[in-house]
Design an enzyme around this catalytic site. Structure first.
Site, PDB file in Angstrom:
ATOM      1  N   TYR A 142       0.870  -1.172   0.000  1.00  0.00           N
ATOM      2  CA  TYR A 142       0.000   0.000   0.000  1.00  0.00           C
ATOM      3  C   TYR A 142       0.910   1.226   0.000  1.00  0.00           C
ATOM      4  O   TYR A 142       1.386   1.669   1.042  1.00  0.00           O
ATOM      5  CB  TYR A 142      -0.930  -0.007   1.225  1.00  0.00           C
ATOM      6  CG  TYR A 142      -1.810   1.207   1.358  1.00  0.00           C
ATOM      7  CD1 TYR A 142      -2.447   1.755   0.247  1.00  0.00           C
ATOM      8  CD2 TYR A 142      -2.010   1.800   2.602  1.00  0.00           C
ATOM      9  CE1 TYR A 142      -3.260   2.874   0.381  1.00  0.00           C
ATOM     10  CE2 TYR A 142      -2.824   2.920   2.737  1.00  0.00           C
ATOM     11  CZ  TYR A 142      -3.448   3.447   1.617  1.00  0.00           C
ATOM     12  OH  TYR A 142      -4.241   4.558   1.748  1.00  0.00           O
ATOM     13  N   ASP A 191      -2.314  -1.492  -3.897  1.00  0.00           N
ATOM     14  CA  ASP A 191      -2.670  -0.124  -4.243  1.00  0.00           C
ATOM     15  C   ASP A 191      -1.369   0.660  -4.278  1.00  0.00           C
ATOM     16  O   ASP A 191      -0.844   1.059  -3.249  1.00  0.00           O
ATOM     17  CB  ASP A 191      -3.639   0.439  -3.197  1.00  0.00           C
ATOM     18  CG  ASP A 191      -4.009   1.882  -3.463  1.00  0.00           C
ATOM     19  OD1 ASP A 191      -3.562   2.436  -4.492  1.00  0.00           O
ATOM     20  OD2 ASP A 191      -4.731   2.474  -2.641  1.00  0.00           O
ATOM     21  N   ASP A 233     -13.847   2.729  -2.498  1.00  0.00           N
ATOM     22  CA  ASP A 233     -13.732   3.489  -3.745  1.00  0.00           C
ATOM     23  C   ASP A 233     -12.830   2.777  -4.757  1.00  0.00           C
ATOM     24  O   ASP A 233     -12.644   3.275  -5.872  1.00  0.00           O
ATOM     25  CB  ASP A 233     -13.253   4.926  -3.497  1.00  0.00           C
ATOM     26  CG  ASP A 233     -12.078   5.036  -2.551  1.00  0.00           C
ATOM     27  OD1 ASP A 233     -11.606   3.991  -2.050  1.00  0.00           O
ATOM     28  OD2 ASP A 233     -11.630   6.161  -2.281  1.00  0.00           O
ATOM     29  N   HIS A 234     -12.306   1.618  -4.392  1.00  0.00           N
ATOM     30  CA  HIS A 234     -11.506   0.786  -5.293  1.00  0.00           C
ATOM     31  C   HIS A 234     -12.280  -0.468  -5.684  1.00  0.00           C
ATOM     32  O   HIS A 234     -13.103  -0.965  -4.904  1.00  0.00           O
ATOM     33  CB  HIS A 234     -10.207   0.327  -4.618  1.00  0.00           C
ATOM     34  CG  HIS A 234      -9.247   1.425  -4.313  1.00  0.00           C
ATOM     35  ND1 HIS A 234      -8.088   1.609  -5.027  1.00  0.00           N
ATOM     36  CD2 HIS A 234      -9.250   2.390  -3.349  1.00  0.00           C
ATOM     37  CE1 HIS A 234      -7.419   2.644  -4.522  1.00  0.00           C
ATOM     38  NE2 HIS A 234      -8.112   3.126  -3.508  1.00  0.00           N
TER      39      HIS A 234
END
Length: 262
Positions: free
Chosen positions: A107, A150, A252-253
């Site tokens: 991340y 991410d 939101d992913h």
């Protein structure tokens, strides 16, 4: 050994444990890598996931922020974690499957809103994090490895809804794209998603700020699956589950999938 892997920034694993369970039930990836878990490891609802067959987990966590977890139906062993840029954040964990494949779950820092390290400390931290990732993979060339997560950068022009309009927006600035490219080159990583889907607009993130995210479709491909050259050709069937972004109280992913025949 064939397996399917998914990566998903879940934006709170406890708040959205129902969505994780839904994905596990409907899509059944063998390995699910989560980012932004926002939970200490001991409070991740592992018993819920174990009941669905995900009996193995390696994770790093902290209260309210960051956090990465690898949930797996397949046996795996933890092989460490790195605190790149010395931020004290839970942003990386790695595990090895029984077939010898190492999975890195990252991340990368988002970098704040202003793409200038002189006025925005967070942007500097992001660049430093990527630099140390690069240096690490230069020093220890990975083999038989998969890197997911991410990465908070959409590198290609068709990884964003408007290349021209996002050139000065954090996640698509030239300096970030350059840093990510250097990190990729250091490990000789292959972008598996774009190997399988080489052309066209492709997004994995849509802002909460859009009144109708689906209609506006102002997305970015921030979530990635990479593999080392020795196993990249074994990867196939990459996909992004856009529909998951429309689930109730979503992240939101959207999750990104790839399958490997090894």
């Amino acid at each position: 050994m064939a397996f399917t892997l998914a990566t998903w920034n879940i934006n709170s694993v406890r708040l959205r444990q129902g969505l994780v369970s839904k994905l596990m039930t409907e899509e059944m990836p063998d390995v699910l890598c989560l980012q932004e878990c926002k939970s200490p490891v001991e409070k991740i609802p592992l018993e819920v996931f174990r009941a669905l067959g995900y009996t193995h987990m390696v994770a790093r966590g902290q209260k309210g922020y960051n956090g990465v977890a690898i949930l797996s139906k397949l046996p795996l062993e933890e092989v460490g974690a790195h605190d790149f840029a010395d931020l004290g954040h839970a942003r990386h964990v790695a595990a090895r499957l029984e077939n010898g494949v190492t999975i890195h779950n990252f991340y990368v820092p988002a970098g704040g809103d202003v793409p200038d390290r002189e006025v925005n400390e967070k942007f500097g931290q992001k660049l430093d994090y990527l630099t140390q990732m690069r240096d690490h993979f230069h020093a220890e060339t990975p083999e038989k490895a998969i890197l997911v997560g991410d990465l908070n950068i959409a590198p290609r022009e068709d990884d964003v809804w408007s290349h021209k309009q996002l050139l000065k927006i954090v996640s698509h600035t030239p300096i970030e794209v350059e840093h990510l490219g250097e990190t990729m080159d250091a490990g000789k990583w292959v972008d598996v998603t774009r190997k399988d889907i080489p052309e066209g607009k492709l997004y994995s993130w849509w802002s909460y700020r859009a009144r109708d995210w689906d209609a506006a479709d102002k997305g970015r491909r921030l979530d990635h699956v990479w593999a080392t050259p020795d196993i990249a050709n074994a990867a196939h069937s990459s996909r992004i589950l856009r529909a998951v972004r429309g689930w109730e109280q979503p992240s939101d992913h959207a999750p990104v999938f790839a399958s490997f025949d090894l």
